[in-house]
Design an enzyme around this catalytic site. Structure first.
Site, PDB file in Angstrom:
ATOM      1  N   ARG A 165       1.177  10.205   0.892  1.00  0.00           N
ATOM      2  CA  ARG A 165       1.666  11.225   1.821  1.00  0.00           C
ATOM      3  C   ARG A 165       2.832  12.007   1.228  1.00  0.00           C
ATOM      4  O   ARG A 165       3.295  12.977   1.825  1.00  0.00           O
ATOM      5  CB  ARG A 165       2.100  10.572   3.140  1.00  0.00           C
ATOM      6  CG  ARG A 165       0.961   9.926   3.907  1.00  0.00           C
ATOM      7  CD  ARG A 165       1.446   9.323   5.205  1.00  0.00           C
ATOM      8  NE  ARG A 165       0.361   8.669   5.927  1.00  0.00           N
ATOM      9  CZ  ARG A 165       0.499   8.074   7.108  1.00  0.00           C
ATOM     10  NH1 ARG A 165       1.689   8.057   7.690  1.00  0.00           N
ATOM     11  NH2 ARG A 165      -0.537   7.500   7.696  1.00  0.00           N
ATOM     12  N   LYS A 217     -11.210  -0.937   6.769  1.00  0.00           N
ATOM     13  CA  LYS A 217      -9.977  -0.752   7.527  1.00  0.00           C
ATOM     14  C   LYS A 217     -10.368  -0.342   8.953  1.00  0.00           C
ATOM     15  O   LYS A 217     -11.371   0.347   9.156  1.00  0.00           O
ATOM     16  CB  LYS A 217      -9.154   0.343   6.849  1.00  0.00           C
ATOM     17  CG  LYS A 217      -7.865   0.731   7.537  1.00  0.00           C
ATOM     18  CD  LYS A 217      -7.170   1.820   6.718  1.00  0.00           C
ATOM     19  CE  LYS A 217      -5.869   2.265   7.351  1.00  0.00           C
ATOM     20  NZ  LYS A 217      -5.177   3.281   6.520  1.00  0.00           N
ATOM     21  N   GLU A 250       0.870  -1.166   0.000  1.00  0.00           N
ATOM     22  CA  GLU A 250       0.000   0.000   0.000  1.00  0.00           C
ATOM     23  C   GLU A 250       0.911   1.221   0.000  1.00  0.00           C
ATOM     24  O   GLU A 250       1.569   1.515   0.999  1.00  0.00           O
ATOM     25  CB  GLU A 250      -0.901  -0.010   1.232  1.00  0.00           C
ATOM     26  CG  GLU A 250      -1.760   1.238   1.401  1.00  0.00           C
ATOM     27  CD  GLU A 250      -2.430   1.301   2.758  1.00  0.00           C
ATOM     28  OE1 GLU A 250      -2.601   2.424   3.278  1.00  0.00           O
ATOM     29  OE2 GLU A 250      -2.775   0.237   3.301  1.00  0.00           O
TER      30      GLU A 250
END
Length: 321
Positions: A45, A129, A41
């Site tokens: 950012r 999640k 993943e």
């Protein structure tokens, strides 16, 4: 569950990676694949995320690469166009979820409480999640939430590490765990990809927990099997346990009442997850005899034999209890 989520579940661990320099994308992907974790993943950012996903998707097409920390529809488009196969967001934004659903891209949005899960259900999701996992109560919180929401499954991220990984994965409502302990940004930026491979391999072995469960011995007939079984039981001071097709000396040795699999016998290898162990071994070129699969009451595999013998021994996986 979506097919991609099924793949993530079979892998078990989703490395959550931050790319500060795009030149590290391919070496990092290679290190993870070499360590037995062919998925990642890539978090949005940094400005390098989109190009990192593009490089990994192109150069390692067998790798299941997705985009994390996705906050806008523009990021969804950029990630998908770069080759991302799934989207992960830190929170539950219905706009982002619906947009991904319209594009046919799997999304696992972040949830932290019952209200989030009810919104996810309303959106037609069955996997979410749980983030940040440890801060929000960890495994106990997931178990509490799973009780009323029986059809929901979870992918916890945040605070997962080598010490608590197997506690999380042992709970059947958890499909996989996201983690970053094997992809420390300092190691990535230092170019320590050999170290990342080692940590990834250690994580996989920890998750699978391979152990020798027993050695199988082929006897010519039931009388010989009983004699051999009693000899082993006496030798090691364990219980002699007769059965229909074999006898056991404790849990150490199984003696077949007639010639069974393997020219020299068989070896039972216990694992924390037969499903994940099989996926791992198949990704390394091994094949299995589906006619030997035994499942539990929930349809989960508990035993399966490899097709090929090793040094004259048949080998089977065995689910740990």
């Amino acid at each position: 569950m979506d097919k991609v989520v099924e793949q993530l579940s079979a892998i078990g661990i989703v490395p959550v990676i931050r790319i500060d320099d795009v030149k590290n994308a391919l070496p990092l992907a290679n290190a993870l694949c070499d360590g037995g974790l062919p998925c990642a993943e890539v978090t949005f950012r940094t400005a390098e995320a989109e190009e990192a996903i593009r490089i990994i998707a192109k150069e390692r097409p067998e790798m299941l690469v997705g985009a994390g920390t996705v906050l806008t529809t523009d990021q969804v488009d950029r990630a998908v166009n770069a080759g991302a196969k799934f989207i992960v967001s830190p929170g539950l934004n219905p706009k982002i979820v619906k947009y991904c659903q319209q594009k046919g891209i799997p999304i696992t949005p972040g949830t932290a409480n019952a209200s989030d899960i009810e919104v996810a259900i309303e959106l037609g999701l069955d996997v979410v999640k749980f983030f940040p996992a440890e801060v929000n109560g960890g495994l106990n919180a997931i178990k509490a939430l799973a009780a009323p929401y029986v059809n929901m499954k979870f992918m916890p991220t945040g605070g997962i590490n080598a010490k608590n990984l197997n506690e999380y994965l042992a709970f059947p409502k958890i499909v996989a765990c996201g983690g970053s302990w094997m992809v420390d940004p300092a190691m990535i930026n230092a170019g320590d990809f050999a170290g990342i491979t080692r940590l990834a391999r250690e994580a996989v072995q920890l998750m699978l927990g391979f152990e020798v469960a027993h050695i199988g011995v082929n006897a010519e007939n039931p009388a010989d099997a009983e004699k051999i079984g009693k000899q082993f039981a006496t030798l090691f001071g364990v219980e002699y346990k007769p059965g229909n097709s074999s006898v056991f000396a404790g849990s150490l040795v199984e003696v077949m009442k007639e010639n069974g699999r393997g020219a020299k016998g068989h070896i039972g290898i216990a694992t924390n997850s037969v499903k994940r162990a099989r996926h791992y071994l198949e990704s390394n070129g091994f094949t299995f005899d589906d006619s030997t699969v035994k499942n539990d009451a929930n349809g989960n595999p508990t035993i399966v034999y490899l097709n090929d013998e090793v040094a004259g021994f048949a080998v089977h996986l065995l689910q740990k209890k």
